[in-house]
Design a protein around this motif. Sequence first.
Motif, PDB file in Angstrom:
ATOM      1  N   ASN A  39      -8.399  -7.463  -8.252  1.00 49.72           N
ATOM      2  CA  ASN A  39      -7.971  -6.130  -8.698  1.00 49.72           C
ATOM      3  C   ASN A  39      -8.269  -5.074  -7.628  1.00 49.72           C
ATOM      4  OD1 ASN A  39      -6.953  -4.273 -10.650  1.00 49.72           O
ATOM      5  ND2 ASN A  39      -9.052  -3.700 -11.165  1.00 49.72           N
ATOM      6  N   TYR A  40      -9.371  -5.253  -6.914  1.00 53.00           N
ATOM      7  CA  TYR A  40      -9.741  -4.314  -5.844  1.00 53.00           C
ATOM      8  C   TYR A  40      -8.707  -4.348  -4.718  1.00 53.00           C
ATOM      9  CZ  TYR A  40     -12.153  -2.777  -1.604  1.00 53.00           C
ATOM     10  OH  TYR A  40     -12.465  -2.183  -0.415  1.00 53.00           O
ATOM     11  N   PHE A  41      -8.275  -5.539  -4.314  1.00 57.87           N
ATOM     12  CA  PHE A  41      -7.289  -5.655  -3.247  1.00 57.87           C
ATOM     13  C   PHE A  41      -5.955  -5.020  -3.652  1.00 57.87           C
ATOM     14  CE2 PHE A  41      -9.649  -9.639  -1.723  1.00 57.87           C
ATOM     15  CZ  PHE A  41     -10.430  -8.881  -0.865  1.00 57.87           C
ATOM     16  N   ILE A  42      -5.580  -5.180  -4.912  1.00 59.82           N
ATOM     17  CA  ILE A  42      -4.338  -4.574  -5.396  1.00 59.82           C
ATOM     18  C   ILE A  42      -4.429  -3.053  -5.323  1.00 59.82           C
ATOM     19  CG2 ILE A  42      -2.862  -4.272  -7.411  1.00 59.82           C
ATOM     20  CD1 ILE A  42      -3.626  -7.101  -8.270  1.00 59.82           C
ATOM     21  N   LYS A  43      -5.550  -2.502  -5.769  1.00 55.28           N
ATOM     22  CA  LYS A  43      -5.710  -1.044  -5.742  1.00 55.28           C
ATOM     23  C   LYS A  43      -5.708  -0.497  -4.323  1.00 55.28           C
ATOM     24  CE  LYS A  43      -8.225  -0.530 -10.108  1.00 55.28           C
ATOM     25  NZ  LYS A  43      -9.514  -0.114 -10.732  1.00 55.28           N
ATOM     26  N   VAL A  44      -6.360  -1.209  -3.408  1.00 54.53           N
ATOM     27  CA  VAL A  44      -6.385  -0.770  -2.009  1.00 54.53           C
ATOM     28  C   VAL A  44      -4.978  -0.762  -1.432  1.00 54.53           C
ATOM     29  CG1 VAL A  44      -7.159  -1.390   0.314  1.00 54.53           C
ATOM     30  CG2 VAL A  44      -8.767  -1.450  -1.583  1.00 54.53           C
ATOM     31  N   ALA A  45      -4.217  -1.840  -1.700  1.00 61.06           N
ATOM     32  CA  ALA A  45      -2.854  -1.921  -1.176  1.00 61.06           C
ATOM     33  C   ALA A  45      -1.973  -0.810  -1.730  1.00 61.06           C
ATOM     34  CB  ALA A  45      -2.259  -3.294  -1.508  1.00 61.06           C
ATOM     35  N   PHE A  46      -2.104  -0.504  -3.011  1.00 68.54           N
ATOM     36  CA  PHE A  46      -1.272   0.547  -3.607  1.00 68.54           C
ATOM     37  C   PHE A  46      -1.681   1.933  -3.136  1.00 68.54           C
ATOM     38  CE2 PHE A  46       0.481  -2.579  -6.444  1.00 68.54           C
ATOM     39  CZ  PHE A  46       1.714  -2.055  -6.771  1.00 68.54           C
ATOM     40  N   SER A  47      -2.954   2.152  -2.946  1.00 67.89           N
ATOM     41  CA  SER A  47      -3.378   3.459  -2.448  1.00 67.89           C
ATOM     42  C   SER A  47      -2.894   3.706  -1.026  1.00 67.89           C
ATOM     43  CB  SER A  47      -4.905   3.567  -2.504  1.00 67.89           C
ATOM     44  OG  SER A  47      -5.510   2.620  -1.637  1.00 67.89           O
ATOM     45  N   LEU A  48      -2.757   2.630  -0.234  1.00 71.17           N
ATOM     46  CA  LEU A  48      -2.299   2.756   1.144  1.00 71.17           C
ATOM     47  C   LEU A  48      -0.780   2.838   1.259  1.00 71.17           C
ATOM     48  CD1 LEU A  48      -4.658   0.199   2.953  1.00 71.17           C
ATOM     49  CD2 LEU A  48      -4.666   2.676   3.226  1.00 71.17           C
ATOM     50  N   LEU A  49      -0.058   2.047   0.456  1.00 73.92           N
ATOM     51  CA  LEU A  49       1.380   1.855   0.672  1.00 73.92           C
ATOM     52  C   LEU A  49       2.254   2.284  -0.496  1.00 73.92           C
ATOM     53  CD1 LEU A  49       1.035  -1.740   2.141  1.00 73.92           C
ATOM     54  CD2 LEU A  49       1.318   0.362   3.451  1.00 73.92           C
ATOM     55  N   GLY A  50       1.678   2.656  -1.597  1.00 77.76           N
ATOM     56  CA  GLY A  50       2.480   2.957  -2.785  1.00 77.76           C
ATOM     57  C   GLY A  50       3.455   4.091  -2.608  1.00 77.76           C
ATOM     58  N   HIS A  51       3.175   5.038  -1.695  1.00 80.97           N
ATOM     59  CA  HIS A  51       4.047   6.208  -1.524  1.00 80.97           C
ATOM     60  C   HIS A  51       5.229   5.934  -0.600  1.00 80.97           C
ATOM     61  CE1 HIS A  51       1.379   6.252   1.956  1.00 80.97           C
ATOM     62  NE2 HIS A  51       2.282   6.987   2.576  1.00 80.97           N
ATOM     63  N   LEU A  52       5.251   4.780   0.081  1.00 79.92           N
ATOM     64  CA  LEU A  52       6.340   4.461   0.998  1.00 79.92           C
ATOM     65  C   LEU A  52       7.587   4.035   0.240  1.00 79.92           C
ATOM     66  CD1 LEU A  52       4.341   2.419   3.681  1.00 79.92           C
ATOM     67  CD2 LEU A  52       4.922   4.854   3.723  1.00 79.92           C
ATOM     68  N   ARG A  53       8.710   3.915   0.972  1.00 77.77           N
ATOM     69  CA  ARG A  53       9.959   3.444   0.375  1.00 77.77           C
ATOM     70  C   ARG A  53       9.769   2.012  -0.133  1.00 77.77           C
ATOM     71  NH1 ARG A  53      15.345   4.898   1.063  1.00 77.77           N
ATOM     72  NH2 ARG A  53      14.755   6.372   2.721  1.00 77.77           N
ATOM     73  N   GLY A  54      10.044   1.820  -1.426  1.00 77.87           N
ATOM     74  CA  GLY A  54       9.790   0.501  -2.003  1.00 77.87           C
ATOM     75  C   GLY A  54       8.311   0.166  -1.972  1.00 77.87           C
ATOM     76  N   GLY A  55       7.466   1.186  -2.139  1.00 77.09           N
ATOM     77  CA  GLY A  55       6.025   1.031  -1.977  1.00 77.09           C
ATOM     78  C   GLY A  55       5.388  -0.082  -2.795  1.00 77.09           C
ATOM     79  N   PRO A  56       5.694  -0.210  -4.080  1.00 76.26           N
ATOM     80  CA  PRO A  56       5.078  -1.278  -4.856  1.00 76.26           C
ATOM     81  C   PRO A  56       5.361  -2.678  -4.305  1.00 76.26           C
ATOM     82  CG  PRO A  56       6.005   0.360  -6.321  1.00 76.26           C
ATOM     83  CD  PRO A  56       6.433   0.744  -4.937  1.00 76.26           C
ATOM     84  N   ALA A  57       6.569  -2.898  -3.774  1.00 77.62           N
ATOM     85  CA  ALA A  57       6.880  -4.206  -3.196  1.00 77.62           C
ATOM     86  C   ALA A  57       6.080  -4.439  -1.918  1.00 77.62           C
ATOM     87  CB  ALA A  57       8.375  -4.313  -2.907  1.00 77.62           C
ATOM     88  N   LYS A  58       5.949  -3.402  -1.096  1.00 74.33           N
ATOM     89  CA  LYS A  58       5.148  -3.528   0.117  1.00 74.33           C
ATOM     90  C   LYS A  58       3.676  -3.722  -0.237  1.00 74.33           C
ATOM     91  CE  LYS A  58       8.353  -0.768   2.877  1.00 74.33           C
ATOM     92  NZ  LYS A  58       8.595   0.509   3.587  1.00 74.33           N
ATOM     93  N   ALA A  59       3.232  -3.029  -1.262  1.00 70.46           N
ATOM     94  CA  ALA A  59       1.859  -3.223  -1.708  1.00 70.46           C
ATOM     95  C   ALA A  59       1.651  -4.632  -2.249  1.00 70.46           C
ATOM     96  CB  ALA A  59       1.512  -2.191  -2.783  1.00 70.46           C
ATOM     97  N   ALA A  60       2.685  -5.186  -2.890  1.00 66.15           N
ATOM     98  CA  ALA A  60       2.587  -6.559  -3.386  1.00 66.15           C
ATOM     99  C   ALA A  60       2.401  -7.538  -2.241  1.00 66.15           C
ATOM    100  CB  ALA A  60       3.837  -6.916  -4.194  1.00 66.15           C
ATOM    101  N   VAL A  61       3.107  -7.295  -1.132  1.00 62.39           N
ATOM    102  CA  VAL A  61       2.984  -8.169   0.031  1.00 62.39           C
ATOM    103  C   VAL A  61       1.572  -8.092   0.603  1.00 62.39           C
ATOM    104  CG1 VAL A  61       3.788  -8.571   2.394  1.00 62.39           C
ATOM    105  CG2 VAL A  61       5.433  -8.015   0.589  1.00 62.39           C
TER     106      VAL A  61
END
Length: 303
Positions: free
Chosen positions: A56-78
Motif C-alpha cells: 500500500n505504501y508503494f502505491i501511495k508513493v507512486a500516485f503522489s509522484l505521478l498521479g497528476h500526469l497525463r494518464g497518471g493512474p496508469a503510470k502510477a500502476a506501472v
Amino acid sequence: YMPDVIAHQGASLAKTMSHQWLGTEGVFGVALGVSTGFVFLFVLFGSLLEQAGAGNYFIKVAFSLLGHLRGGPAKAAVVSSAMTGMISGSSIANVVTTGTFTIPLMKRVGFPGSKAGAVEVAASTNGQLMPPIMGAAAFIIAEFLGIAYLDVVKAAFIPAVVSYVALFWVVHLEASKLGLKGVPKRHLPGIRSTFLSGLHYLIPVIMLVYTLVVLRQSAGLAAFNAILLVALIMVTQKPLYALFKGQPILPTVEEGFQDLFDGLVLGARHMVVIGVATAAAGSVVGTITLPGLGQDRKRTRLN
C-alpha cells in the motif's frame, strides 16, 4: 508405435512411478528443491512486507509522484508494480496487491476496462524480473547453471528497468491517444509526507541488497536475516505509532503479532502455486530422463 524420433522401448508403471517419485530426477528434483530451499524464503519475505503495509505504501508513493500526469493512474500502476515487484517476485501477488486499487482509478480517468486490466497485468508480470526478489525461475537458473544468485540479479536488472521504461512510454502513448488527463494535485497525497510515512519499509529491502552485494552472503541467509527484520518491524510499528499518539499500547501489540501470523499464512498460500509448478516441472524432467525414453532408444539402435 511412436514416430522414429521419439520411439523407445517403453517403461512399466512401477518403473515410471519409482523414477518420478523416489529418485532425484523426477518430482522431487532440482526445481522443487530450489523452491523449498530458497524461493520460499523470498516469497515469505515479500508476503510479510506486503502484510506489514509495504504494498500500500508503494502505491501511495507512486500516485503522489505521478498521479497528476497525463494518464497518471496508469503510470502510477506501472511504477507501483515495479516497486512491489522488488519485494514480491510473484505476478499473482502483484496483481492482487496493486490491481485492486489501480484498475478502478485507471477506469475513473477514462481508460477502458480492458486496457486498464492489460496495463496492470503487463506491469505485474514484469515484476517477476525486478531484482532483488524475482520469480522462482531465477533461483532455478542459478542452481542449474551453478552460478551465484547475485549474478542472476545483475543480469536481470537492466532488462527489468528497460521493460518498465517501455511500458511507461506505451501507457503515455495510449493516454495521449485517448486524450486523458491526470488526477488534480489537490486530490493527491503530499509527496514528502507520503514518502516519509513508510520509509521503514525500505530498510529490509536495503538490508537484503547489502547482504547480497556487499557482504556476499548466500541468498538463503540474506533472506532469512531480512525476514527477521521484517518480523521485528511488524510487531513494533503499531505499538510505536500508539506510543507517539498517546493511545493504549497493549491492543496494538496483539495486532502486530496477528499481522505477523497473517503474513506467514499469506506466504504459505503464495508458495503453494510455486510448489505445484516446480513439482510439475520436475515431472517433465523425470519423463525425459526416464530409462526407456532416452537411453534405451540409443542402445536399441546400437544393437
